[in-house]
Enzyme design. Sequence first.
Site: not given
Length: 154
Positions: A9, A49, A91, A112, A115, A126
């Site tokens: 991320k 998402y 998470t 975090n 993913h 995905e």
Amino acid sequence: MERTLILFKPDAVQRRLSGRLLTRLEDKGLKIVGLKMLRVTKELSAKHYAEHVTKPFYPLLEEFITSGPVVALVAEGPQAVAVVRGMMGPTNGAQAAPGTIRGDFGVSRQMNLMHGSDSVEAATKEIAVYFKPEELISYESTLAGWVCAADEAK
Ligand code: IDP
Ligand code: MG
């Protein structure tokens, strides 16, 4: 062989942790079959998402995931989906155990770092959201025979 979609991320890229996260995936024995850097758009975020778009935290999640480049990867290996989820930890980095990626590198519920698809079905969806079929590379790994036994490699 199972495949899973991974994102480093924007916080991971900005903190220059991409190399260390990739090393952890490679050290585990996962085979990287797709890899690129991209900027997630609002449209892509909503697709990825979809299950979260109506949640109160979605505006913040969208702002975060679109705020800088991400690295997208497809990793392959026995039980790759569960293996990567386990490596990431839960998470919230503040609650993630040391030894997990989120536990070792972060303290945030939102920032975090990584993913990973949460089911084989989600992984299939995905991977198609982030990669064209021709961007996934099938190749023989010379180490494959030392990573797991033949009857596990499916
Ligand atoms: P996961 O990434 O561990 O599967 P999800 O619950 O699917 O977690 O949430 C997707 C992402 O949305 C999280 O990784 C995190 O970046 C962000 N997120 C989850 N819950 C919250 C929250 O309560 N506030 C802000 N961001 C959140
Ligand atoms: Mg999730």
